[in-house]
Design an enzyme around this catalytic site. Structure first.
Site, mmCIF file in Angstrom:
data_model
loop_
_atom_site.group_PDB
_atom_site.id
_atom_site.type_symbol
_atom_site.label_atom_id
_atom_site.label_comp_id
_atom_site.label_asym_id
_atom_site.label_seq_id
_atom_site.Cartn_x
_atom_site.Cartn_y
_atom_site.Cartn_z
ATOM 1 N N SER A 299 13.523 -9.794 28.685
ATOM 2 C CA SER A 299 12.217 -10.137 28.109
ATOM 3 C C SER A 299 11.949 -11.639 27.929
ATOM 4 O O SER A 299 10.859 -12.098 28.258
ATOM 5 C CB SER A 299 12.028 -9.435 26.764
ATOM 6 O OG SER A 299 11.820 -8.068 26.985
ATOM 7 N N CYS B 238 20.480 -13.628 25.509
ATOM 8 C CA CYS B 238 21.533 -13.534 24.501
ATOM 9 C C CYS B 238 22.377 -14.789 24.398
ATOM 10 O O CYS B 238 22.637 -15.471 25.388
ATOM 11 C CB CYS B 238 22.466 -12.380 24.781
ATOM 12 S SG CYS B 238 22.205 -11.512 26.292
ATOM 13 N N GLY C 76 18.525 -12.960 21.410
ATOM 14 C CA GLY C 76 19.364 -12.301 20.423
ATOM 15 C C GLY C 76 20.619 -13.128 20.208
ATOM 16 O O GLY C 76 21.058 -13.857 21.094
ATOM 17 N N ASN D 171 26.842 -10.268 22.362
ATOM 18 C CA ASN D 171 25.416 -10.328 22.029
ATOM 19 C C ASN D 171 25.056 -9.043 21.253
ATOM 20 O O ASN D 171 25.890 -8.157 21.101
ATOM 21 C CB ASN D 171 24.614 -10.481 23.333
ATOM 22 C CG ASN D 171 24.613 -9.201 24.139
ATOM 23 O OD1 ASN D 171 25.585 -8.454 24.134
ATOM 24 N ND2 ASN D 171 23.543 -8.942 24.830
ATOM 25 N N PRO D 172 23.804 -8.938 20.782
ATOM 26 C CA PRO D 172 23.463 -7.832 19.867
ATOM 27 C C PRO D 172 23.744 -6.422 20.366
ATOM 28 O O PRO D 172 24.143 -5.564 19.572
ATOM 29 C CB PRO D 172 21.971 -8.028 19.631
ATOM 30 C CG PRO D 172 21.762 -9.482 19.797
ATOM 31 C CD PRO D 172 22.705 -9.907 20.877
ATOM 32 N N CYS D 173 23.523 -6.155 21.596
ATOM 33 C CA CYS D 173 23.733 -4.752 22.013
ATOM 34 C C CYS D 173 25.082 -4.538 22.681
ATOM 35 O O CYS D 173 25.377 -3.458 23.196
ATOM 36 C CB CYS D 173 22.581 -4.307 22.886
ATOM 37 S SG CYS D 173 21.014 -4.536 22.014
ATOM 38 N N GLY D 174 25.911 -5.572 22.712
ATOM 39 C CA GLY D 174 27.314 -5.414 23.110
ATOM 40 C C GLY D 174 27.618 -5.593 24.576
ATOM 41 O O GLY D 174 28.782 -5.576 24.971
ATOM 42 N N GLU D 175 26.588 -5.784 25.424
ATOM 43 C CA GLU D 175 26.866 -5.799 26.864
ATOM 44 C C GLU D 175 27.378 -7.137 27.375
ATOM 45 O O GLU D 175 27.817 -7.211 28.527
ATOM 46 C CB GLU D 175 25.629 -5.342 27.659
ATOM 47 C CG GLU D 175 24.463 -6.313 27.726
ATOM 48 C CD GLU D 175 23.523 -6.214 26.529
ATOM 49 O OE1 GLU D 175 23.942 -5.669 25.493
ATOM 50 O OE2 GLU D 175 22.377 -6.696 26.636
ATOM 51 N N GLY E 95 15.621 -2.005 26.827
ATOM 52 C CA GLY E 95 14.689 -1.335 25.919
ATOM 53 C C GLY E 95 13.232 -1.542 26.291
ATOM 54 O O GLY E 95 12.463 -0.581 26.379
HETATM 55 O O1 CDP Z 1 14.374 -4.866 27.802
HETATM 56 P P1 CDP Z 1 14.609 -6.223 27.240
HETATM 57 O O2 CDP Z 1 14.768 -7.289 28.257
HETATM 58 O O3 CDP Z 1 13.533 -6.589 26.249
HETATM 59 O O4 CDP Z 1 15.936 -6.232 26.357
HETATM 60 P P2 CDP Z 1 17.188 -5.248 26.289
HETATM 61 O O5 CDP Z 1 17.761 -5.035 27.637
HETATM 62 O O6 CDP Z 1 16.837 -4.049 25.485
HETATM 63 O O7 CDP Z 1 18.214 -6.106 25.464
HETATM 64 C C1 CDP Z 1 18.951 -7.128 26.090
HETATM 65 C C2 CDP Z 1 19.458 -8.084 25.070
HETATM 66 O O8 CDP Z 1 18.345 -8.801 24.508
HETATM 67 C C3 CDP Z 1 20.114 -7.443 23.864
HETATM 68 O O9 CDP Z 1 21.442 -7.137 24.029
HETATM 69 C C4 CDP Z 1 19.948 -8.545 22.865
HETATM 70 O O10 CDP Z 1 20.881 -9.558 23.114
HETATM 71 C C5 CDP Z 1 18.576 -9.050 23.159
HETATM 72 N N1 CDP Z 1 17.513 -8.419 22.333
HETATM 73 C C6 CDP Z 1 17.117 -9.013 21.146
HETATM 74 O O11 CDP Z 1 17.669 -10.024 20.772
HETATM 75 N N2 CDP Z 1 16.111 -8.485 20.387
HETATM 76 C C7 CDP Z 1 15.501 -7.361 20.747
HETATM 77 N N3 CDP Z 1 14.531 -6.865 19.970
HETATM 78 C C8 CDP Z 1 15.885 -6.718 21.930
HETATM 79 C C9 CDP Z 1 16.899 -7.279 22.702
#
Ligand code: CDP
Length: 577
Positions: free
Chosen positions: A83, A99, A127, A279-283, A428
């Protein structure tokens, strides 16, 4: 070609309504009067133009060719960057990475310096992840004041409060990850921190060692060590602590586990330090001040004649790797400390979305051996091609500067341009934009309510509906039954092959979720964001079993979610009654 007008937005990409709603609210550029100033396709062009500027440095006059190549692929939704790249490319907020991991040393200067940095990063939509493990425990001595330290958990609440204030202004609330080592004296407080309420902006994970996991299995003791003095302060029962972790995860979904030994075995740059956070979601496991740019291939776009079109997939991998490598050079880092590490290791994370859609369209149930095999094969191809593409870039542009110090050096392989290439993000929002299933997750349900930007949008899985119409079993009665449970496995008048192929997250036994994660992890450099979904009636013992199995399956981390454990889920079943 005339663009259709949806919610007042020129949507030349013909995206789903919920996608246009999100893009309009947060992604599309606006003019000085706050009016939306670009169409959905023009957003992709803006991103392509901005990123392709990097090409000029290598081959003057070549950028236009790459603008076209990137733009074509983005417009076809073959891959999408994370995003922040979509939002910030070509704007004054120049950060494109999703991230970042930031350091937390045991001093107020470090803690509050990092808090300030986090604010700037969240404002740009990134994130942040942190290890709180180096902070002295609660009640420990503070030399300068003669007082007692407040401990990692109280600083964690400060970070959360700051994120809360920031969330009100930003376009995307940057999420955060807090990690604490299982040997930290405050581990019990940390484990219970989220279940106690608050910490809405944080995912929390306990960093466990192989040694701790063995102690759990053997039922032996586990030492808690003060990080300031290096001295053991207590010895507790490993099993008892593990059960507390599992009970807390049962209640709230947190904490997850991070298998740091596994992560560090795969650390491409051991000489730069031991990895302690993600990073926040662990990947994406990262060292402090490292950042990562993500992009995800939309697997649903690579099907021809009832099969995966590996030829086109390979070409897309090469294009996406080039795109990500360019992103590093055109990204502007809001804090100086991020610049050097980004260029030194040039880590990127190419992943996938739409795996579940691909499987459903091919008629393969997610919870089956053929699905696990196909996912492994697809990721193996992506991993191999990504490394070859990076080696080719290294031949033209040079390897990443720390290459000689990396674990790749001396392996007899061609040097790489990037220390890390693949990673499975949750996708997401970008999967919503692409109109496909997220990451490697199964479908949530075939009919659900999407809670988005304060709206409630009822949706039916479009592939299922199309298939049901084509094969002539779509009816109002079917729709009503779908709305009631979200699932088709138990609806008798749906053909059996469709019932098994359109399996949903909560019908899939947790061990199959884990099998998929492990199969994919085997072909991914960084890590895999995956949630092991559990039904509402699952027990803490179920969570214990899956956490142990995850360690044995050699994944890098594990996250569970019991349906309904948290208020404010993004997706809920249409009619839970
Ligand atoms: O789909 P999108 O590119 O919005 O993000 P994602 O694949 O769901 O999330 C990728 C990474 O973006 C996460 O692991 C976080 O590091 C960061 N993230 C965040 O900081 N805040 C959010 N609300 C969603 C994602």
């Amino acid at each position: 070609r005339r663009a259709k007008l949806l919610l007042g937005v020129r949507d030349d990409l013909k995206l789903p309504l919920s996608a246009v709603a999100v893009l309009k609210e947060r992604y599309l550029l606006r003019d000085d009067h706050g009016r939306v100033a670009e169409s959905t396709g023009e957003m992709m062009d803006r991103v392509a133009r901005h990123v392709a500027q990097a090409e000029e440095a290598w081959s003057p006059g070549s950028a236009q060719r790459w603008v076209e190549a990137f733009s074509r692929s983005l417009r076809r939704l073959e891959f999408l960057p994370n995003s922040p790249t979509l939002m910030n490319a070509g704007t004054s907020l120049g950060l494109l990475s999703g991230c970042v991991v930031l350091p937390l040393e045991d001093s107020l200067v470090s803690i509050f310096g990092t808090l300030g940095h986090a604010a700037l990063l969240h404002q740009a939509g990134a994130g942040t992840g942190y290890s709180f493990s180096r902070l002295r425990p609660r009640g420990d001595a503070v030399a300068s004041t003669g007082g007692a330290a407040s401990g990692p958990v109280s600083f964690l609440s400060v970070f959360d409060a700051a994120a809360d204030v920031l969330a009100q202004g930003g376009r995307r609330r940057g999420a955060s990850m807090a990690v604490l080592d299982v040997s930290h004296p405050d581990i019990v407080d940390f484990v219970q921190a989220k279940a106690a309420g608050g910490l809405e902006h944080f995912n929390v994970s306990v960093a466990v060692s192989d040694r701790f996991m063995r102690a759990v299995l053997r039922g032996t003791g586990h030492r808690l060590v003060n990080p300031r003095t290096g001295k053991a302060v207590a010895r507790i029962d490993a099993t008892e602590l593990f059960d507390r972790i599992c009970r807390a995860a049962w209640r709230s979904g947190d904490p997850g586990l991070l298998f740091l030994d596994r992560i560090n075995q795969a650390n491409p740059l051991p000489s730069s330090g031991r990895i302690e956070a993600t990073n926040p979601c662990g990947e994406v496991p990262l060292l402090p001040y490292e950042s990562c740019n993500l992009a995800s291939l939309n697997l649903a776009r690579f099907i021809s004649g009832g099969q995966v079109d590996f030829e086109r997939l390979r070409a897309a991998v090469w294009l996406a790797v080039r795109f990500l490598d360019d992103v590093i050079d055109v990204s502007r880092y809001p804090i100086r400390e991020l610049e050097r590490p980004a260029h030194d290791s040039r880590k990127v994370g190419l992943g996938v979305m739409g795996l579940a859609e691909l499987l459903a369209v091919l008629g393969i149930p997610y919870d089956s051996e053929p699905a696990i095999r196909l996912a492994g094969r697809v990721l193996a191809v992506i991993e191999k091609e990504a490394h070859q593409a990076s080696a080719e870039l290294a031949a033209q542009r040079g390897p990443f500067p720390l290459y000689q110090h990396s674990r790749y050096a001396g392996q007899g392989t061609r040097p790489l341009r990037n220390a890390q290439l693949t990673s499975i993000a949750p996708t997401g929002t970008i999967s919503l934009i692409a109109g496909t299933t997220s990451g490697i997750e199964p479908m949530f349900a075939l009919s659900y309510v999407r809670h988005i930007l304060g709206r409630q949008l009822p949706e039916v899985n479009p592939h299922f509906e199309r298939l049901a119409r084509d094969r002539g079993f779509w009816s109002d009665q079917l729709r009503a039954e779908l709305d009631r449970t979200g699932m088709v496995r138990q609806i008798p008048h749906v053909p059996p092959d469709v019932r098994t192929a359109f399996v949903t997250a909560l019908e899939i036994p947790p061990e199959w979720h884990l099998k998929m994660q492990a199969a994919v992890q085997r072909h991914v450099d960084a890590a895999v964001a995956k949630t092991i979904n559990l039904p509402e009636q699952a027990t803490a013992a179920d969570i214990r079993a899956i956490y142990l199995a995850a360690w044995q399956a050699r994944v890098k981390g594990i996250t569970v979610y019991r349906y309904g454990a948290r208020p404010g889920q993004v997706l809920t079943l249409a009619d839970p009654g």
